[in-house]
Design an enzyme around this catalytic site. Structure first.
Site, PDB file in Angstrom:
ATOM      1  N   HIS A 159       0.796  -1.243  -0.106  1.00  0.00           N
ATOM      2  CA  HIS A 159       0.080   0.031  -0.083  1.00  0.00           C
ATOM      3  C   HIS A 159       1.010   1.404  -0.146  1.00  0.00           C
ATOM      4  CE1 HIS A 159      -3.244   2.867   1.255  1.00  0.00           C
ATOM      5  NE2 HIS A 159      -2.156   3.508   2.140  1.00  0.00           N
ATOM      6  N   GLU A 160       1.939   1.345   0.790  1.00  0.00           N
ATOM      7  CA  GLU A 160       2.670   2.524   0.894  1.00  0.00           C
ATOM      8  C   GLU A 160       3.570   2.481  -0.532  1.00  0.00           C
ATOM      9  OE1 GLU A 160       2.776   4.638   3.479  1.00  0.00           O
ATOM     10  OE2 GLU A 160       1.321   3.326   4.432  1.00  0.00           O
ATOM     11  N   HIS A 178       1.676   4.531  -3.178  1.00  0.00           N
ATOM     12  CA  HIS A 178       1.702   6.043  -2.957  1.00  0.00           C
ATOM     13  C   HIS A 178       2.796   6.501  -4.277  1.00  0.00           C
ATOM     14  CE1 HIS A 178      -1.424   6.787  -0.122  1.00  0.00           C
ATOM     15  NE2 HIS A 178      -0.875   5.894   0.695  1.00  0.00           N
ATOM     16  N   GLU A 199      -5.485   7.412  -0.999  1.00  0.00           N
ATOM     17  CA  GLU A 199      -5.678   6.053  -0.445  1.00  0.00           C
ATOM     18  C   GLU A 199      -6.144   4.580  -0.857  1.00  0.00           C
ATOM     19  OE1 GLU A 199      -3.881   5.313   2.440  1.00  0.00           O
ATOM     20  OE2 GLU A 199      -3.290   7.622   2.340  1.00  0.00           O
ATOM     21  N   ASP A 253      -4.561   1.421  -2.087  1.00  0.00           N
ATOM     22  CA  ASP A 253      -4.978   0.206  -1.869  1.00  0.00           C
ATOM     23  C   ASP A 253      -5.213  -0.708  -3.027  1.00  0.00           C
ATOM     24  OD1 ASP A 253      -5.420   0.624   0.873  1.00  0.00           O
ATOM     25  OD2 ASP A 253      -7.421   1.009   0.710  1.00  0.00           O
TER      26      ASP A 253
END
Length: 414
Positions: free
Chosen positions: A277-278, A281, A355, A359
């Site tokens: 997930h990070e 970004h 976000e 995801d």
């Protein structure tokens, strides 16, 4: 009292009223669902944990209401109450030159504001966080952190403030363009320097020692095309029981950081999903987009300030008796949040969109099921409410509400 005074008072009253109304809605909604876990979480979140999250959320929100009222009163004291004018007169009495005077004036505002807000920080840390089992910060560590923050403000903030005041005074009508360039350069420098220079002043970072997990993470980094200067574990448990993970830095100074509390809670495949997930970004260029957004908003704000500095009614309407560049900057920094309050849902919405995109990337490369499992554990362990008020969330939450986020991820499962 001129027209600006009336407009400012009306805007402050409206913004504060809406903040309190939203917070009240949030507390009522969370309390109404306190005794029933949402259906999507019933098999994974015990009722005791759900009630704890509701009580924790209510306590934090009620304190936020007190802070909103206190903040409005302090802002009135600074402006129409004459606080800034008195402080300015005191600094003028020192006989300092204009740049040193402006720098001291601005730094003293930050220090006084911090002192006024300190009781809320103490209450949050040693009462609310303590009551719900999160706080691990002792008085000595708290004092040490506070001293370091003040020292950083003086070492970094003083030169920056001096440069800004000098530019505002000496570079003509387009000073705001020069200040914008300096501010953006400073922001990028802090993004680069924070991981290696500032963060280690407060926490210890050690390389991840679990070789199996390290290899797993390195394979994920290869798939994602991400190069990091290292994978580190931070001693988050030294201050709090909350868990988290993040990547930070830019260029070659990027690093991946796991809280030690997170590693204690999640399985390897769940840790990989959180990291994916990070990395989402990074892959979706969210950092660059956020920097660009910040650049645009800062440029617009400084352009407006450039016009206001030339208007006597700007100073008089906000309680300042002696116009100056440092007074204009202080007034703008203190008052602009009142007028931009209703832009919060736009900015929060943009963050929530990022976000969702992160995801989706994690679901692609690591599996939606693993990320759902990790998120549910984090919601449980961090006492995050599963039933926020939608309007409150729209204003304040940078992450989507838990049920919405899990539903989006569940739709991506085979």
């Amino acid at each position: 009292m001129n027209t600006l005074s009336v407009v400012f008072l009306a805007a402050l009253l409206l913004a504060t009223t809406v903040q309190l109304w939203l917070a009240r809605r949030h507390v009522v909604r969370v309390a109404a669902h306190r005794d029933q876990v949402p259906e999507a979480f019933r098999e994974r979140i015990p009722i005791a944990a759900h009630r704890r999250a509701a009580d924790y959320t209510a306590a934090r929100t009620r304190m936020g209401m007190a802070e909103a009222v206190f903040g409005a009163v302090v802002l009135l004291a600074w402006t129409l109450g004459g606080g800034l004018a008195l402080l300015d007169d005191a600094w003028r009495g020192t006989g300092l030159g204009p740049v040193a005077l402006g720098t001291g004036f601005l730094l003293s505002i930050f220090l006084i504001q911090g002192a006024l807000e300190l009781p809320f920080t103490l209450w949050r840390t040693f009462t609310i966080e303590q009551r719900f089992g999160f706080n691990r910060t002792g008085p000595g560590l708290f004092a040490s952190d506070l001293f370091k923050q003040i020292l950083l403000l003086l070492l970094i903030g003083a030169p920056l403030a001096a440069v800004v005041v000098w530019l505002m005074r000496e570079t003509g009508p387009l000073w705001w363009l020069y200040v914008w360039g300096v501010w953006m350069g400073f922001s990028l420098l802090m993004l680069w320097a924070y991981p290696a220079v500032i963060a280690p002043l407060f926490n210890k970072f050690i390389p991840l020692e679990d070789e199996t997990l390290t290899r797993r993470i390195e394979r994920l980094l290869d798939r994602s095309g991400f190069t990091a200067s290292g994978i580190y574990v931070m001693d988050g448990s030294r201050r709090s029981a909350h868990g988290n993970a993040y990547f930070t830095g830019i260029g070659r100074n990027k690093r991946i950081v796991f809280f030690d509390t997170l590693l204690e809670t999640l399985k390897p495949e769940e840790i990989e999903a959180v990291l994916a997930h990070e990395l989402g970004h990074f892959r979706r260029r969210h950092v660059a987009k956020r920097v660009a957004t910040l650049a645009g908003l800062t440029l617009a704000g400084l352009a407006v300030l450039g016009l206001l500095t030339q208007q006597p009614w700007f100073y008089v309407g906000l309680g300042a008796s002696t116009p100056s560049v440092h007074m204009a900057l202080a007034l703008f920094l203190l008052v602009s949040p009142v007028f931009t309050f209703f832009l919060q849902p736009v900015m929060a919405g943009l963050m929530r969109r990022h976000e969702f995109e992160a995801d989706a990337y994690a679901a692609e490369v690591s599996g939606a099921g693993h990320l759902i499992q990790a998120l549910v554990k984090l919601y449980r362990d961090n006492a995050s409410t599963l039933t926020p008020d939608p309007l409150f969330s729209a204003f304040h939450d940078s992450h989507p509400p838990a049920p919405v986020r899990v539903a989006h991820l569940s739709a991506k499962m085979p």
